[in-house]
Scaffold this motif. Structure first.
Motif, PDB file in Angstrom:
ATOM      1  N   GLY A  36       0.778  -1.275   0.042  1.00  0.00           N
ATOM      2  CA  GLY A  36       0.242  -0.050  -0.009  1.00  0.00           C
ATOM      3  C   GLY A  36       0.584   1.108  -0.014  1.00  0.00           C
ATOM      4  N   GLU A  63      -6.001  -6.317   2.986  1.00  0.00           N
ATOM      5  CA  GLU A  63      -7.355  -5.234   2.925  1.00  0.00           C
ATOM      6  C   GLU A  63      -6.859  -3.815   3.497  1.00  0.00           C
ATOM      7  N   LEU A  64      -6.040  -3.694   4.604  1.00  0.00           N
ATOM      8  CA  LEU A  64      -5.720  -2.277   5.077  1.00  0.00           C
ATOM      9  C   LEU A  64      -4.896  -1.714   4.203  1.00  0.00           C
ATOM     10  N   LYS A  66      -5.219  -0.923   1.407  1.00  0.00           N
ATOM     11  CA  LYS A  66      -6.211  -0.467   0.349  1.00  0.00           C
ATOM     12  C   LYS A  66      -6.076   1.216   0.838  1.00  0.00           C
ATOM     13  N   HIS A  67      -6.100   1.323   2.149  1.00  0.00           N
ATOM     14  CA  HIS A  67      -6.363   2.513   2.908  1.00  0.00           C
ATOM     15  C   HIS A  67      -4.927   3.202   3.441  1.00  0.00           C
ATOM     16  N   CYS A  68      -3.919   2.662   3.533  1.00  0.00           N
ATOM     17  CA  CYS A  68      -2.595   3.217   3.891  1.00  0.00           C
ATOM     18  C   CYS A  68      -1.196   2.420   3.394  1.00  0.00           C
ATOM     19  N   ASN A 273     -10.895  -5.481  10.523  1.00  0.00           N
ATOM     20  CA  ASN A 273     -10.239  -4.653   9.221  1.00  0.00           C
ATOM     21  C   ASN A 273     -11.125  -3.318   8.907  1.00  0.00           C
ATOM     22  N   LYS A 274     -12.203  -3.746   9.079  1.00  0.00           N
ATOM     23  CA  LYS A 274     -13.498  -2.603   9.092  1.00  0.00           C
ATOM     24  C   LYS A 274     -13.056  -1.442   9.994  1.00  0.00           C
ATOM     25  N   ALA A 277      -9.774   0.288   9.537  1.00  0.00           N
ATOM     26  CA  ALA A 277      -9.819   1.068   8.473  1.00  0.00           C
ATOM     27  C   ALA A 277     -10.526   2.380   8.700  1.00  0.00           C
ATOM     28  N   SER A 278     -11.732   2.318   9.448  1.00  0.00           N
ATOM     29  CA  SER A 278     -12.631   3.185   9.711  1.00  0.00           C
ATOM     30  C   SER A 278     -12.115   4.429  10.658  1.00  0.00           C
ATOM     31  N   SER A 281      -9.237   6.134   8.991  1.00  0.00           N
ATOM     32  CA  SER A 281      -9.816   7.159   7.886  1.00  0.00           C
ATOM     33  C   SER A 281     -10.153   8.381   8.620  1.00  0.00           C
TER      34      SER A 281
END
Length: 284
Positions: A36, A63-64, A66-68, A273-274, A277-278, A281
């Motif tokens: 990432g 998965e993570l 995708k965000h960082c 993971n959700k 990620a939340s 973010s």
């Protein structure tokens, strides 16, 4: 500084992660996995038998990332990281190892995500180097004097059955402890010199648990976002540990997972993971 030779090693395909190496000190070669882009988030594993960055975070990094920018490292004495001959183990040594990793990768400030021992390292890092830290996410954080210990965790048996029992003590759902996972952890624990190395890191961990517990007075002044995650059924480190930290740390939030033990990032991987990620973010 003499350049170290990268070992002929490939992480077990079971974990699906690519290997990376960085020289972090003379004679010290740190093994890690990176995926990432963007805000750096460094993942710190626990201290179970056969543990490594891959064996803690294989269900989370894809998965993570995708965000960082996710970076999962093998701490000194664990996994495939090569320590210098005069290296010492312990909470302060692990914190300074993380500092050297950040410096080698050109990272000025990072988030730390820590599981068990990794959570302890993250909070000690916050005490020693607050200027390098953006925030902490921890699960089942260690660093408190022990009142009662599971034998599989305190004095693990280095056999497939011993590894299996240690992993079973991490989870509520025994189906998560697959033969592939047991075999991979046993293979890691059985490499040449691994048993002696593991005894040394466990001894250092247990000494520091009694002599260098986290300084709650300092943590009470911590001015960064903190997310505490705990499995309600954790038998290794009880939920009360996160409640204690929640009571002390001014900007701490707590997320509890039901039907979940010490391995929330595995047992509740999708939900974990959700949540992470939340949190990143909205605060990253």
């Amino acid at each position: 500084m003499e350049t170290l030779t990268i070992p002929d090693f490939t992480t077990d395909p079971f974990f699906g992660l690519e290997d990376a190496w960085v020289e972090t000190a003379p004679g010290e070669l740190t093994h890690y996995h990176e995926l990432g882009e963007g805000t750096p988030v460094v993942f710190l594993h626990g201290s179970g038998s056969g543990v490594s960055a891959a064996a803690n975070w294989w269900l989370n990094l894809p998965e993570l990332s995708k965000h960082c920018r996710t970076i999962a490292v093998d701490l000194l004495g664990f996994g495939q990281t090569i320590e210098a001959p005069d290296s010492e183990f312990g909470i302060k040594a692990w914190v300074e190892h993380v500092v050297r990793i950040l410096d080698a990768l050109g990272i000025e400030k990072t988030w730390l995500v820590g599981n068990s021992l990794g959570g302890w390292v993250a909070f000690q890092f916050a005490i020693d180097h607050p200027e390098r830290l953006a925030g902490i996410i921890s699960m089942g954080t260690g660093g408190a004097p022990r009142t009662k210990a599971l034998a599989s965790h305190a004095k693990p048996t280095m056999t497939p059955d011993g590894i299996r029992q240690a992993l079973l003590d991490f989870v509520v759902d025994p189906s998560l402890v697959s033969e592939e996972l047991v075999n991979s952890r046993y293979a890691a624990a059985s490499r040449e010199g691994a048993t002696e190395r593991f005894r040394a890191v466990v001894a250092a961990r247990d000494i520091d648990r009694e002599t260098l517990p986290l300084d709650m007075d300092v943590l009470s002044k911590l001015d960064i976002p903190v997310l505490l995650i705990h499995g309600r059924e954790d038998k290794v480190i009880p939920m009360s540990r996160s409640l204690q930290l929640l009571d002390v740390i001014p900007h701490a939030d707590l997320h509890l997972f039901s039907q979940c033990g010490h391995w929330s990032q595995v047992e509740r991987a999708e939900d974990f993971n959700k949540v992470v990620a939340s949190y990143l973010s909205t605060r990253g």
